[in-house]
Write a protein that holds these residues in place. Sequence first.
Motif, PDB file in Angstrom:
ATOM      1  N   THR A 290       0.842  -1.212   0.000  1.00  9.06           N
ATOM      2  CA  THR A 290       0.000   0.000   0.000  1.00  9.06           C
ATOM      3  C   THR A 290       0.869   1.251   0.000  1.00  9.06           C
ATOM      4  O   THR A 290       0.602   2.212  -0.739  1.00  9.06           O
ATOM      5  CB  THR A 290      -0.923  -0.006   1.227  1.00  9.06           C
TER       6      THR A 290
ATOM      7  N   CYS B 190       2.333   1.748  -3.420  1.00  8.51           N
ATOM      8  CA  CYS B 190       1.321   2.287  -4.337  1.00  8.51           C
ATOM      9  C   CYS B 190       1.170   3.788  -4.135  1.00  8.51           C
ATOM     10  O   CYS B 190       1.117   4.569  -5.094  1.00  8.51           O
ATOM     11  CB  CYS B 190      -0.017   1.588  -4.118  1.00  8.51           C
ATOM     12  N   GLU B 191       1.092   4.216  -2.886  1.00  5.99           N
ATOM     13  CA  GLU B 191       0.946   5.644  -2.592  1.00  5.99           C
ATOM     14  C   GLU B 191       2.167   6.426  -3.068  1.00  5.99           C
ATOM     15  O   GLU B 191       2.050   7.566  -3.542  1.00  5.99           O
ATOM     16  CB  GLU B 191       0.742   5.848  -1.086  1.00  5.99           C
TER      17      GLU B 191
ATOM     18  N   GLU C 172       1.944   6.718  -6.880  1.00  2.00           N
ATOM     19  CA  GLU C 172       0.796   7.559  -7.229  1.00  2.00           C
ATOM     20  C   GLU C 172       1.083   9.030  -6.987  1.00  2.00           C
ATOM     21  O   GLU C 172       0.477   9.905  -7.612  1.00  2.00           O
ATOM     22  CB  GLU C 172      -0.438   7.126  -6.433  1.00  2.00           C
TER      23      GLU C 172
END
Length: 627
Positions: free
Chosen positions: A318, A321-322, A325
């Motif tokens: 997670t 991913c952040e 992004e």
Amino acid sequence: METRETAAAPEKLSESQDLNPVTATEETVNASEAMKDDDAPAAEEAVSDDQATKAEANPRVPEASSKEEVLETLTRLAAEEAADITREEIVRLKQQFYAFRKAEIEAEMADFISQGNEEAAFLPATDATEERFKELMNQIKDRKAAIAAALEEERRHNYERKQALIDELLSLATDTDNVNRTYPRVKEIQAEFKLIGEVPATEATDQWKSYQGAVEQFYDQLKVNKDLRDYDFRKNLEIKTLLCEEAEKLDAEEDIILAFKRLQNLHDEWRQAGPVAKEVRESIWIRFKDASAVINKKYQTFFEERKAREAANEAAKTALCEKVEALDFTTLKNFTAWEEMTKTILAAQEEWKTIGFASRKQNNALFARFRAVCDKFFTEKGEYYRAVKDELAANLAKKIALCERAEALKDSTDWRKTADALVALQKEWKTVGTVAKKHSDNVWKRFQTACDSFFERRKKNLNENRSEEQANLQAKRDIIAELKAIPADTPRNEAMPKVKELQAKWQEIGHVPFREKDKLYDEYRAVCDAFYARGREGRGGMSRFEDVIKEMGADENKLYRERERVLRSYEIKRNELKTYENNLGFLTSKSKSGDSMVREMERRIQHIKDDLAAIEEKIKLIDAKLK
């Protein structure tokens, strides 16, 4: 690598009644299957090394030499009963197929890169055999699911058959007057009960308890020979002691999944074993139960640890991913920026590979989230590179056009005009952007060759003319010497014919070395100006200048040089005027000396303005001559 299991802990059982010999069996643990077949591919699912080793030993899946052989093997296995296809066989087929597929993709990438493309822009071609492979896998999965449903229905039917036998056995057990006569039927019921297949796991334990209770109830009523009873107990004790030893050995097994599966098999064998003597019944069961508890505890711990690892991996994925992004792709405006961002994305992908699995549900969702950002980046990068490629192609076309223009001029003998034209082309070349690296050297070499060809020819021509220019230089110096030799007191009407004659000879002499040209001409003009200044007689400097211009005739080169000389003089005077005007602003006329200085400064300024006006008239005279 982790193999996902569904844990089913055995229930605690006890042996409470004194069983009669021959066919009675004890109450045992019902353990559900530890491994559930799941053929659906996950985003990043892998297989344990132990499974891979087993798969390699399977004779039904030989070592293939191509993807087509893998498909043939899979087609053959798919044509057989799907339930006979083991997970190990499926694993081996997957390993072989994707090993060949990986080799093909690497070859495609190598060819793609060899053609001058960027590795990051590579996308593998669609493989029809891979689609066929997945289709066969799905067919097998569907068939195994159908077989599993049929098996479940068969288990339900078995449950009903066994339940009918239990009811009959209970009926016989209550008939105390005919126990010996019904004994053969009880033996038949026991044999028939054992031959019936599996029942639903949720019903197995309770049904077995009911069956065991009915058997025990019958044998409690049966009066048989005690020697036969004791012999049966001793035989069953030997079997159960051996099962305890096997269960205790499982503690040394490193593969907890394998140990758990083997424990389930031991529990099945325990169920099939008959009763033991009442005095050892509890102790032998406790021994077997304690050995089972050790394996069950390890098994439970294994899944708890895996769950903790999956939670940590989920948090790490997670965060990754952040991180990707948060990257801003809109600020990338050049190759360097895109390549630096590419390194960042590839580093993130490598980091992703080092992180283990999250839970199956979250792992797939996180991978889709991470993949979406990576796909977005490489799509935008591809669009940028295509746009730059178009720009490079346009620049290449411009430079090729410049090469053609330069090649059209390289054989010219109009040295000055062509040199100026080629210099202009070289300046224009610098304004054109870059081209693709594979064309850059060739197109530059072509342009440079055309330019060098002309300038080398011009240089050779200049070298041939150098001796002639040196002779012209000496001849013009002789004319200057003759002009200087005319006495200063010679009357104008006597001196001017001689001056005119020498000026005519000057005009007839050809070029001199370029570095000496201006200096020599300035010296010549100074001598001539001195003669015109001597005989001015009210005509002023303008009359003398008009005579000089007339002497130049229609020679535009001399007129342009004269204009440039006059313009330089004009600029010098104008700068001098600005200096005086600037200094005048700092002076004050309050004192007598200050007033005198101001007037002197104003007088000089006016004198400079008069000179500027005269120079402007000279420029107009030259311009009129050039027209």
